[in-house]
Design a protein around this motif. Structure first.
Motif, short mmCIF file in Angstrom:
data_model
loop_
_atom_site.label_atom_id
_atom_site.label_comp_id
_atom_site.label_asym_id
_atom_site.label_seq_id
_atom_site.Cartn_x
_atom_site.Cartn_y
_atom_site.Cartn_z
N LEU A 1 0.83 -1.19 0.00
CA LEU A 1 0.00 0.00 0.00
C LEU A 1 0.87 1.25 0.00
CD1 LEU A 1 -2.27 -1.29 2.89
CD2 LEU A 1 -2.93 -1.24 0.50
N SER A 2 0.22 2.39 -0.09
CA SER A 2 0.96 3.65 -0.04
C SER A 2 1.18 4.11 1.39
CB SER A 2 0.18 4.73 -0.81
OG SER A 2 -1.12 4.90 -0.24
N GLY A 3 0.62 3.39 2.34
CA GLY A 3 0.77 3.76 3.74
C GLY A 3 -0.57 4.06 4.36
N PRO A 4 -0.65 4.11 5.69
CA PRO A 4 -1.92 4.36 6.37
C PRO A 4 -2.43 5.78 6.10
CG PRO A 4 -0.09 4.41 7.94
CD PRO A 4 0.47 3.93 6.64
N THR A 5 -3.74 5.91 6.07
CA THR A 5 -4.35 7.23 5.85
C THR A 5 -4.50 7.99 7.16
OG1 THR A 5 -6.55 6.22 6.03
CG2 THR A 5 -5.60 6.44 3.82
N PHE A 6 -4.20 7.34 8.27
CA PHE A 6 -4.27 7.97 9.58
C PHE A 6 -2.87 8.25 10.11
CE2 PHE A 6 -4.21 3.39 9.97
CZ PHE A 6 -3.19 3.17 10.89
N GLU A 7 -2.78 9.03 11.16
CA GLU A 7 -1.49 9.31 11.79
C GLU A 7 -1.19 8.22 12.81
OE1 GLU A 7 1.98 11.73 12.66
OE2 GLU A 7 0.59 11.55 10.99
N PRO A 8 -0.16 7.39 12.59
CA PRO A 8 0.15 6.31 13.54
C PRO A 8 0.47 6.87 14.92
CG PRO A 8 1.36 6.04 11.49
CD PRO A 8 0.77 7.41 11.46
N LYS A 9 -0.04 6.20 15.95
CA LYS A 9 0.25 6.64 17.30
C LYS A 9 1.63 6.18 17.76
CE LYS A 9 -4.47 7.14 19.04
NZ LYS A 9 -5.44 6.74 20.09
N HIS A 10 2.09 5.05 17.19
CA HIS A 10 3.39 4.53 17.58
C HIS A 10 4.13 3.97 16.38
CE1 HIS A 10 2.63 4.85 21.92
NE2 HIS A 10 1.39 4.48 21.63
N GLY B 1 14.11 0.33 3.61
CA GLY B 1 15.12 0.08 2.59
C GLY B 1 14.54 0.21 1.19
N ARG B 2 13.29 -0.20 1.05
CA ARG B 2 12.61 -0.14 -0.25
C ARG B 2 11.59 0.99 -0.33
NH1 ARG B 2 11.21 -6.54 -1.46
NH2 ARG B 2 13.37 -7.30 -1.52
N ASP B 3 11.37 1.67 0.78
CA ASP B 3 10.34 2.71 0.86
C ASP B 3 8.99 2.12 0.46
OD1 ASP B 3 9.19 5.18 1.31
OD2 ASP B 3 9.72 5.99 -0.66
N GLU B 4 8.66 0.96 1.09
CA GLU B 4 7.42 0.25 0.77
C GLU B 4 6.60 0.01 2.03
OE1 GLU B 4 8.78 -2.47 -3.09
OE2 GLU B 4 8.41 -3.42 -1.14
N TRP B 5 5.29 0.05 1.86
CA TRP B 5 4.35 -0.21 2.95
C TRP B 5 3.63 -1.53 2.73
CZ3 TRP B 5 3.47 2.54 7.37
CH2 TRP B 5 4.00 3.84 7.43
N SER B 6 3.28 -2.20 3.81
CA SER B 6 2.40 -3.36 3.75
C SER B 6 1.59 -3.42 5.03
CB SER B 6 3.20 -4.66 3.56
OG SER B 6 4.11 -4.85 4.62
N GLN B 7 0.48 -4.11 4.97
CA GLN B 7 -0.38 -4.28 6.13
C GLN B 7 -0.63 -5.77 6.32
OE1 GLN B 7 -4.35 -2.66 5.85
NE2 GLN B 7 -4.53 -2.42 8.07
N VAL B 8 -0.40 -6.25 7.54
CA VAL B 8 -0.55 -7.67 7.85
C VAL B 8 -1.67 -7.83 8.87
CG1 VAL B 8 0.57 -9.71 8.82
CG2 VAL B 8 1.89 -8.12 7.40
N ASP B 9 -2.63 -8.72 8.57
CA ASP B 9 -3.68 -9.01 9.54
C ASP B 9 -3.32 -10.29 10.30
OD1 ASP B 9 -4.22 -11.10 7.78
OD2 ASP B 9 -6.04 -10.18 6.97
N GLU B 10 -4.18 -10.70 11.23
CA GLU B 10 -3.89 -11.86 12.07
C GLU B 10 -3.64 -13.12 11.24
OE1 GLU B 10 -3.46 -12.31 15.27
OE2 GLU B 10 -4.12 -10.44 16.18
#
Length: 246
Positions: free
Chosen positions: A4-13, A150-159
């Protein structure tokens, strides 16, 4: 897992893999001075911060380093854990880089476990909207957001994605840490072995069958690969957790 391009929200941590930062800074400053290593640390840390937070806040930007001792050395019976590594692999200014991460970025150093374990426990505590900043594929068993700096890449992992990745590693092993999987089984073949599984128990039994019923070997690999989610945690098969030891 999805790119993905990254989260649309501001990460808290944001949880930073300081081991990777220190090694990168150390190798980048080979033949140079310790000051150059510190400059490289700042460069990498600023890059991570600017790409994960609009306004980086120190108490929400956490860095972790691996310290002394590691429970995995005692668990590894089949092959020495990290036995394929040599001291020559360490860059000249590695310690300077680590010390700088502690003094300037307040990095937390693990004891008896790895920085990866501290990151996994923190991500579990803070929840799935946490960001883990690392280039280490092992982190992909943690259900949260991941930023590969290193790659400037985003990903999201679920359970479920995290579980599938973990059991895939049980089959393939991890050459970087000298954890031997099944000979001839890579990610593609492992994916085929696990493709029909819909529960963690099915993943477990598929791995056990692939290892010809070698329970001890599967548990050993799993305990070496699992990143702790609780203090002093030692991974157990889902059948044991559910009270069924068969």
């Amino acid at each position: 897992m999805s790119l993905l391009s990254g989260p649309t929200f501001e990460p808290k941590h944001v949880l930073v893999d300081g081991d990777i930062v220190a090694y990168r800074a150390g190798f980048a400053s080979e033949g140079k001075t310790s000051a150059d290593a510190k400059d490289k640390v700042d460069e990498v840390m600023n890059f991570i911060a600017s790409n994960t937070m609009s306004f980086p806040v120190p108490d929400r930007f956490h860095t972790f380093l691996t310290g002394t001792d590691n429970f995995r050395f005692e668990i590894a019976k089949s092959y020495p854990y990290k036995g394929n590594r040599s001291k020559s692999e360490k860059p000249e200014h590695l310690q300077h880089s680590r010390d700088y991460l502690v003094s300037k970025y307040k990095a937390t150093i693990s004891y008896g476990e790895e920085a990866d374990d501290l990151i996994a426990k923190a991500a579990t505590k803070y929840g799935p909207n946490t960001v883990v900043a690392s280039v280490d594929k092992d982190m992909l068993q943690i259900p949260c957001w991941h930023y590969n700096f290193g790659r400037d890449e985003w990903s999201q992992v679920d359970e479920w994605g995290g579980s599938k990745f973990f059991y895939t590693q049980i089959l393939t092993g991890d050459a970087a840490d000298n954890i031997k999987g099944i000979k001839g089984v890579g990610p593609v073949k492992a994916g085929k072995l696990l493709k029909d599984c819909t529960t963690e128990e099915e993943l477990w039994y598929a791995c056990l069958e692939a290892y010809d019923g070698d329970y001890d070997r599967v548990v050993e690999n799993a305990r070496l690969l699992w990143l702790r989610r609780r203090e002093e945690e030692l991974w157990e098969p889902p059948t044991v957790r559910d009270g069924d030891t068969q």
